[in-house]
Design a protein around this motif. Structure first.
Motif, PDB file in Angstrom:
ATOM      1  N   ARG A   1       1.003  -1.087  -0.041  1.00  0.00           N
ATOM      2  CA  ARG A   1      -0.197  -0.006   0.067  1.00  0.00           C
ATOM      3  C   ARG A   1       0.872   1.349   0.118  1.00  0.00           C
ATOM      4  N   VAL A   2       0.574   2.203  -0.842  1.00  0.00           N
ATOM      5  CA  VAL A   2       1.207   3.445  -0.958  1.00  0.00           C
ATOM      6  C   VAL A   2       0.539   4.672  -0.581  1.00  0.00           C
ATOM      7  N   LYS A   3       0.800   5.374   0.288  1.00  0.00           N
ATOM      8  CA  LYS A   3       0.185   6.498   0.882  1.00  0.00           C
ATOM      9  C   LYS A   3       1.001   7.892   0.545  1.00  0.00           C
ATOM     10  N   LYS A   4       0.334   8.820   0.298  1.00  0.00           N
ATOM     11  CA  LYS A   4       1.026  10.089  -0.293  1.00  0.00           C
ATOM     12  C   LYS A   4       0.061  11.208   0.312  1.00  0.00           C
ATOM     13  N   LEU A   5       1.108  12.216   0.787  1.00  0.00           N
ATOM     14  CA  LEU A   5       0.304  13.437   1.231  1.00  0.00           C
ATOM     15  C   LEU A   5       1.014  14.729   0.736  1.00  0.00           C
ATOM     16  N   LYS A   6       0.194  15.386   0.015  1.00  0.00           N
ATOM     17  CA  LYS A   6       0.837  16.592  -0.681  1.00  0.00           C
ATOM     18  C   LYS A   6       0.354  17.789  -0.480  1.00  0.00           C
ATOM     19  N   PHE A   7       1.107  18.806  -0.185  1.00  0.00           N
ATOM     20  CA  PHE A   7       0.903  20.324   0.339  1.00  0.00           C
ATOM     21  C   PHE A   7       1.292  21.422  -0.905  1.00  0.00           C
ATOM     22  N   ALA A   8       0.162  21.931  -1.248  1.00  0.00           N
ATOM     23  CA  ALA A   8       0.446  22.921  -2.453  1.00  0.00           C
ATOM     24  C   ALA A   8       0.241  24.296  -1.767  1.00  0.00           C
ATOM     25  N   PHE A   9       1.401  25.186  -1.955  1.00  0.00           N
ATOM     26  CA  PHE A   9       1.316  26.592  -1.586  1.00  0.00           C
ATOM     27  C   PHE A   9       1.156  27.636  -2.646  1.00  0.00           C
ATOM     28  N   ARG A  10       0.582  28.798  -2.310  1.00  0.00           N
ATOM     29  CA  ARG A  10       0.613  29.939  -3.509  1.00  0.00           C
ATOM     30  C   ARG A  10       0.700  31.279  -2.478  1.00  0.00           C
ATOM     31  N   THR A  11       0.800  32.275  -3.617  1.00  0.00           N
ATOM     32  CA  THR A  11       0.780  33.559  -2.683  1.00  0.00           C
ATOM     33  C   THR A  11      -0.324  34.087  -3.346  1.00  0.00           C
ATOM     34  N   GLU A  12      -0.913  35.154  -2.780  1.00  0.00           N
ATOM     35  CA  GLU A  12      -2.237  36.047  -3.083  1.00  0.00           C
ATOM     36  C   GLU A  12      -2.171  37.242  -2.498  1.00  0.00           C
ATOM     37  N   GLU A  13      -2.668  38.486  -3.146  1.00  0.00           N
ATOM     38  CA  GLU A  13      -2.923  39.760  -2.475  1.00  0.00           C
ATOM     39  C   GLU A  13      -4.124  39.490  -1.688  1.00  0.00           C
ATOM     40  N   MET A  14      -4.273  40.044  -0.567  1.00  0.00           N
ATOM     41  CA  MET A  14      -5.438  39.849   0.432  1.00  0.00           C
ATOM     42  C   MET A  14      -5.646  41.192   0.994  1.00  0.00           C
ATOM     43  N   HIS A  15      -6.955  41.659   0.902  1.00  0.00           N
ATOM     44  CA  HIS A  15      -7.213  42.856   1.919  1.00  0.00           C
ATOM     45  C   HIS A  15      -7.400  42.610   3.348  1.00  0.00           C
ATOM     46  N   VAL A  16      -6.184  43.225   4.187  1.00  0.00           N
ATOM     47  CA  VAL A  16      -6.101  42.797   5.626  1.00  0.00           C
ATOM     48  C   VAL A  16      -6.285  44.348   6.529  1.00  0.00           C
ATOM     49  N   LYS A  17      -7.182  44.579   7.201  1.00  0.00           N
ATOM     50  CA  LYS A  17      -7.055  45.676   7.882  1.00  0.00           C
ATOM     51  C   LYS A  17      -6.936  47.043   6.968  1.00  0.00           C
ATOM     52  N   ARG A  18      -7.673  46.956   5.960  1.00  0.00           N
ATOM     53  CA  ARG A  18      -7.836  48.260   5.098  1.00  0.00           C
ATOM     54  C   ARG A  18      -6.460  48.357   4.042  1.00  0.00           C
ATOM     55  N   VAL A  19      -5.845  47.612   4.134  1.00  0.00           N
ATOM     56  CA  VAL A  19      -4.600  47.569   3.361  1.00  0.00           C
ATOM     57  C   VAL A  19      -4.322  46.422   2.457  1.00  0.00           C
ATOM     58  N   ASP A  20      -3.924  46.344   1.344  1.00  0.00           N
ATOM     59  CA  ASP A  20      -3.592  45.007   0.378  1.00  0.00           C
ATOM     60  C   ASP A  20      -2.348  44.578   1.010  1.00  0.00           C
ATOM     61  N   GLU A  21      -2.334  43.205   1.381  1.00  0.00           N
ATOM     62  CA  GLU A  21      -1.115  42.735   1.854  1.00  0.00           C
ATOM     63  C   GLU A  21      -0.679  41.254   1.072  1.00  0.00           C
ATOM     64  N   LEU A  22       0.325  41.123   0.519  1.00  0.00           N
ATOM     65  CA  LEU A  22       0.767  39.883   0.047  1.00  0.00           C
ATOM     66  C   LEU A  22       1.031  38.580   1.083  1.00  0.00           C
ATOM     67  N   ARG A  23       0.027  37.650   0.748  1.00  0.00           N
ATOM     68  CA  ARG A  23       0.139  36.497   1.867  1.00  0.00           C
ATOM     69  C   ARG A  23       0.659  35.227   1.168  1.00  0.00           C
ATOM     70  N   TRP A  24       1.091  34.121   1.699  1.00  0.00           N
ATOM     71  CA  TRP A  24       1.007  33.033   1.423  1.00  0.00           C
ATOM     72  C   TRP A  24       0.247  32.111   1.865  1.00  0.00           C
ATOM     73  N   GLN A  25      -0.336  31.087   1.165  1.00  0.00           N
ATOM     74  CA  GLN A  25      -1.404  30.259   1.528  1.00  0.00           C
ATOM     75  C   GLN A  25      -1.155  28.702   1.319  1.00  0.00           C
ATOM     76  N   LEU A  26      -1.509  28.011   2.279  1.00  0.00           N
ATOM     77  CA  LEU A  26      -1.605  26.543   2.021  1.00  0.00           C
ATOM     78  C   LEU A  26      -2.984  26.338   1.314  1.00  0.00           C
ATOM     79  N   LYS A  27      -2.932  26.118   0.107  1.00  0.00           N
ATOM     80  CA  LYS A  27      -4.175  26.197  -0.587  1.00  0.00           C
ATOM     81  C   LYS A  27      -4.680  24.873  -0.938  1.00  0.00           C
ATOM     82  N   LYS A  28      -3.997  23.779  -0.946  1.00  0.00           N
ATOM     83  CA  LYS A  28      -4.398  22.571  -1.127  1.00  0.00           C
ATOM     84  C   LYS A  28      -3.869  21.481  -0.445  1.00  0.00           C
ATOM     85  N   VAL A  29      -4.635  20.662   0.233  1.00  0.00           N
ATOM     86  CA  VAL A  29      -3.926  19.445   0.877  1.00  0.00           C
ATOM     87  C   VAL A  29      -4.609  18.010   0.119  1.00  0.00           C
TER      88      VAL A  29
END
Length: 247
Positions: free
Chosen positions: A93-121
């Motif tokens: 039996r073969v088991k695999k866990l994959k984590f995919a990250f990306r960056t996105e501009e997000m509106h945080v506290k009235r300002v735009d901020e570049l943040r990274w996200q763990l978007k998919k597991v």
């Protein structure tokens, strides 16, 4: 000879584009290093996998560091980063866990901020020619932090994965210490919401305990002072106290 040089050139070009990452592991930590030995990705957490088929409630550990580590670091902050761990068991039996990250501009506290996200597991399991794939919801953001910070959490977190072929979910359980740095090492930490709330609650409770102790101490001192004042300004009571002392 010409063919060999051609393949060598292609390999070098591929290395330059992908940075020729190599993997490294330690206890509950997996990561990638670039071609000059600098860490370009690091994730730390303990993981358990809960297969809810037939109302199962027993989660099984998935030791990331024991698996074969692969992935790619982001060439720059605009590109995605991926890391995975694949474990092959003795029964095939073969088991695999994959984590995919990306960056996105997000509106945080009235300002735009570049943040990274763990978007998919993504969790994949292969056995006897059959393959099952479970993925997190595309609309969900599991971990997220400003690009200049690492994500730190001192509380456990669960992520539910779904499959198009199966009517039961897989739950990925993350346990602390959780430390995620998908875009290179960061010295500043971004605490997860749950840890921040718990820390604030503990701090308020601690302050309340101290305040109650101070009030109790003041009340005790006031009672002692009042007792001394009554003895001094009330002769009758003073005589009674002195007679009790002599006896």
């Amino acid at each position: 000879m010409v063919l060999l040089l051609f393949f060598l050139f292609c390999f070098l070009e591929l290395c330059l584009k992908s940075q020729c990452e190599t993997s490294y592991t330690s206890e509950h930590t997996i990561g990638l290093e670039n071609d000059i030995g600098d860490i370009c990705m690091s994730v730390t957490f303990r993981v358990e996998v809960l297969n809810t088929e037939n109302n199962n409630t027993e989660a099984l550990p998935f030791n990331l560091a024991n698996g074969k580590i692969s992935g790619k670091c982001a060439i720059d902050r605009k590109h995605d980063a991926i890391i995975s761990s694949t474990i092959e068991e003795e029964n095939g039996r073969v088991k695999k866990l994959k984590f995919a990250f990306r960056t996105e501009e997000m509106h945080v506290k009235r300002v735009d901020e570049l943040r990274w996200q763990l978007k998919k597991v993504e969790y994949t399991e292969k056995y006897e020619g059959n393959t099952a794939v479970f993925e997190s919801d595309n609309s969900s953001v599991i971990f997220s932090a400003p690009l200049t910070q690492k994500y730190v959490c001192e509380d456990s977190l669960n992520v539910t994965l779904q499959s198009d072929e199966f009517n039961f979910p897989i739950v990925i359980m993350f346990y602390p210490e959780i430390d995620v740095q998908p875009y290179g090492p960061k010295s500043n930490s971004f605490l997860c919401e749950r840890t921040r709330r718990r820390t604030l609650s503990d701090s308020l409770q601690h302050r309340s305990t101290i305040f109650a102790g101070v009030i109790l101490a003041i009340s005790s001192i006031a009672h002692i002072i009042g007792h001394m004042v009554r003895r001094h300004f009330m002769p009758q009571r003073k005589e009674i106290y002195e007679s009790l002392t002599r006896s």
